[in-house]
Design a protein around this motif. Structure first.
Motif, mmCIF file in Angstrom:
data_model
loop_
_atom_site.group_PDB
_atom_site.id
_atom_site.type_symbol
_atom_site.label_atom_id
_atom_site.label_comp_id
_atom_site.label_asym_id
_atom_site.label_seq_id
_atom_site.Cartn_x
_atom_site.Cartn_y
_atom_site.Cartn_z
ATOM 1 N N ALA A 145 -1.139 10.911 0.576
ATOM 2 C CA ALA A 145 -0.390 10.076 1.526
ATOM 3 C C ALA A 145 0.101 10.888 2.719
ATOM 4 O O ALA A 145 0.551 10.299 3.715
ATOM 5 C CB ALA A 145 0.800 9.422 0.823
ATOM 6 N N GLU A 163 1.503 5.973 4.579
ATOM 7 C CA GLU A 163 2.134 4.798 3.991
ATOM 8 C C GLU A 163 3.280 5.294 3.105
ATOM 9 O O GLU A 163 3.280 6.460 2.685
ATOM 10 C CB GLU A 163 1.144 3.988 3.138
ATOM 11 N N PRO A 164 4.274 4.464 2.828
ATOM 12 C CA PRO A 164 5.331 4.903 1.911
ATOM 13 C C PRO A 164 4.723 5.324 0.566
ATOM 14 O O PRO A 164 3.783 4.690 0.088
ATOM 15 C CB PRO A 164 6.207 3.655 1.757
ATOM 16 N N PHE A 165 5.266 6.369 -0.020
ATOM 17 C CA PHE A 165 4.696 6.900 -1.254
ATOM 18 C C PHE A 165 5.846 7.313 -2.171
ATOM 19 O O PHE A 165 6.399 8.404 -2.049
ATOM 20 C CB PHE A 165 3.790 8.086 -0.926
ATOM 21 N N ASN A 462 -1.650 0.097 -6.957
ATOM 22 C CA ASN A 462 -1.557 0.383 -5.520
ATOM 23 C C ASN A 462 -0.232 -0.120 -4.949
ATOM 24 O O ASN A 462 0.371 0.539 -4.092
ATOM 25 C CB ASN A 462 -2.740 -0.260 -4.789
ATOM 26 N N LYS A 463 0.246 -1.261 -5.411
ATOM 27 C CA LYS A 463 1.540 -1.774 -4.950
ATOM 28 C C LYS A 463 2.691 -0.875 -5.410
ATOM 29 O O LYS A 463 3.612 -0.581 -4.661
ATOM 30 C CB LYS A 463 1.760 -3.195 -5.480
ATOM 31 N N ARG A 465 2.694 2.182 -6.010
ATOM 32 C CA ARG A 465 2.676 3.482 -5.367
ATOM 33 C C ARG A 465 3.401 3.490 -4.027
ATOM 34 O O ARG A 465 3.958 4.512 -3.613
ATOM 35 C CB ARG A 465 1.220 3.911 -5.179
ATOM 36 N N VAL A 466 3.387 2.366 -3.325
ATOM 37 C CA VAL A 466 3.988 2.352 -1.987
ATOM 38 C C VAL A 466 5.363 1.695 -1.978
ATOM 39 O O VAL A 466 6.035 1.692 -0.953
ATOM 40 C CB VAL A 466 3.074 1.638 -0.967
ATOM 41 N N SER A 467 5.776 1.135 -3.102
ATOM 42 C CA SER A 467 7.083 0.493 -3.140
ATOM 43 C C SER A 467 8.194 1.546 -3.137
ATOM 44 O O SER A 467 8.097 2.565 -3.830
ATOM 45 C CB SER A 467 7.208 -0.368 -4.406
ATOM 46 N N THR A 468 9.234 1.285 -2.372
ATOM 47 C CA THR A 468 10.384 2.193 -2.385
ATOM 48 C C THR A 468 11.503 1.655 -3.275
ATOM 49 O O THR A 468 12.583 2.231 -3.319
ATOM 50 C CB THR A 468 10.924 2.390 -0.952
#
Length: 525
Positions: A145, A163-165, A462-463, A465-468
């Motif tokens: 990322a 992307e957010p990671f 995949n969702k 992984r990018v969720s904060t």
């Protein structure tokens, strides 16, 4: 007397004493020298370049030579400052600014600074970097990322993500994120892994193949000089020999003690350490071809294998039966509504009949040993018998650990139907992302050696992984576990409680949930 001459003489003495003791069943005859800790490892390290290794066996050494920007806090998987004293994260999660510790130098005398950090991540991630060919870097996608790394000034580094990671900080604390000396890489080139230079509590001293790796105290360590003068890591691949050497006094610490040997250390001369961690022992099933291409056959294998017997009889209670792909150590992400597949041979036979399969022939890869692999030959033999009891015709092929990885990691297609495997990870994202996604098939650089593919699982991972939001991530991971449990691309076998034995005069050693062997605060009296 130099540490190198000390360790050579000491190793010869320790080995001879252990051989005598093992052969004649005599009591301990050797004693390791003061100030030097002898650690019995399970295998020869592959490399001491932290960006190039993947095994816990290698991690036990490199975490004592290097530091990362962050590290796991003692006794937890929470992240705390290390070479970075603090950091700021932008509101959109796309920029991380690290403020570096001042006055730190590598063991070769060169300065640790922002340019060194940039060098490390560019080396792994940029194929055009002049030292990218010092890899390969199999876990570089931990940091995929990261779009760019900028040295803002001497003590400030900015990472910009594409992307957010969510797992970034946790991954930076993992051994793959440890910082190497750029000057040492430039000097060593492809041989850097044999001549490592970090900023950690111990300096590399010597590596004698199949004999030892020696490291010595870094008296100028920024977090305080270690009490030990040196540590000698010895590869003793045979578990019985390792036990004999420990009993003979040739080792101060022994990791991954065979369960059947633990009783020999239950006395005042030793200390037994045990700790649960994020470990999973499982069987990879070849879902691309052969009998396990059918979900019913995969479920049949899960019902056929008596995991309770494996855990209680072979592992002597040093593990718990696994219920799915995520270990319960990741409590916030673990789906505790899933129950392990019960041992139900009749159910397994019914599933095989429903699948229209009679006496399916299975080639089964078993390893002689390896990081987190517990008692793989005995477990493999028991699994073979359980599967035979419901109609499988299982042929075992056994390999030495590194050879085994060379066969399994490129994928099972055309070679085998099933393989033993174990992972110890730092984040609930890591194992499923690397080994269950369609984009993690071996030809795409991942570890999905059984070629499992489910678009819904891909979407959930995949969702996540990018969720904060940890709450949202937890929900996504729990949904993933339900689907994978039903699809059964693996046989979920055991979650191990790691163990080690020390002599009574070793103080300060505790097993960490990360499974990393931190020796910087350990003393030997």
């Amino acid at each position: 007397m130099s540490i190198l001459s000390l360790t050579r003489r000491a190793v010869l003495a320790m080995t001879a004493a252990a051989a005598i003791s093992a052969g004649l069943a005599l009591p301990a005859a050797a004693q390791t020298p003061p100030g030097v800790l002898f650690v019995g490892q399970i295998a020869e390290p592959k490399s001491l370049d932290p960006a190039a290794v993947t095994a816990a066996n290698d991690f036990r050494i490199v975490v004592n030579i290097y530091d990362g920007l962050v590290r796991y806090a003692d006794g937890s998987l929470e992240v705390e400052p290390a070479l970075a004293e603090s950091w700021d994260i932008s509101d959109d999660g796309l920029e991380y600014v690290f403020h570096l510790r001042e006055g730190v130098t590598f063991h070769d005398g060169t300065p640790f600074n922002a340019e060194a950090v940039k060098f490390n991540f560019d080396r792994m991630l940029d194929e055009e970097h002049p030292f990218h060919d010092t890899g390969p870097f199999p876990l570089a996608f931990f940091f995929s990322a990261i779009e760019s790394v900028e040295a803002v000034d001497d003590l400030t580094v900015k990472m910009v993500l594409n992307e957010p990671f969510a797992p970034l900080l946790s991954n930076l604390a993992y051994p793959t994120g440890l910082i190497v000396s750029p000057a040492a890489v430039e000097a060593g080139g492809a041989d850097y892994g044999r001549n490592p230079v970090g900023t950690g509590p111990f300096k590399f001293a010597e590596w004698r193949s199949n004999e030892l790796v020696a490291v010595e105290k870094n008296p100028d360590y920024w977090d305080g000089a270690p009490p030990l003068d040196a540590v000698v890591f010895r590869p003793v691949t045979d578990a019985n020999t390792r036990t004999a050497e420990m009993l003979a006094g040739g080792l101060d610490v022994m990791v991954e003690v065979p369960p059947v040997s633990l009783s020999e250390f239950r006395n005042d001369n030793y200390r037994i350490l045990e700790a649960a961690g994020p470990h999973l022992w499982f069987l990879i099933l070849n879902t691309k071809e052969g009998p396990f291409a059918d979900k019913l056959v995969r479920q049949a294998a899960n019902y056929a294998i008596n995991k309770e017997a494996l855990v209680n009889d072979i592992l002597e209670g040093t593990a718990e039966v696994a219920a799915g792909p995520t270990p319960p150590a990741f409590a916030w992400a673990y789906n505790d509504e899933l129950e392990p597949y019960p041992h139900d041979p009749e159910k397994a036979k019914a599933l095989l009949a429903e699948a229209g399969v009679e006496s399916p022939s299975v080639t089964f890869y078993v390893t002689e040993g390896g990081s987190g692999m517990l008692d793989p030959i005995a477990m493999g033999t028991a699994i073979q018998a359980d599967l035979a009891a419901v109609g499988f015709d299982v042929t075992i092929e056994t390999y030495e650990w590194n050879t085994f990885l060379g066969e399994v990691n490129p994928g099972l297609e055309g070679k085998a139907d099933m393989a033993e495997m174990a992972w110890m990870t730092n984040d609930p994202d890591t194992l499923p992302f690397l080994a269950l996604r369609t984009d993690a098939w071996p030809d795409k650089g991942g570890f999905n050696s059984g070629y499992y593919s489910n678009p819904k699982v891909d979407e959930l991972l995949n969702k996540a992984r990018v969720s904060t939001s940890q709450e949202e991530r937890a929900d996504l991971y729990k949904q993933m576990q339900e689907i994978v449990y039903e699809d059964a691309p693996w046989v979920f076998v055991a979650n191990w409680k790691q163990n080690a034995v020390t002599t009574a005069n070793v103080e300060g050693l505790e097993l960490q949930p990360s499974f990393l062997l931190e020796l910087g605060k350990v003393a030997k009296n």
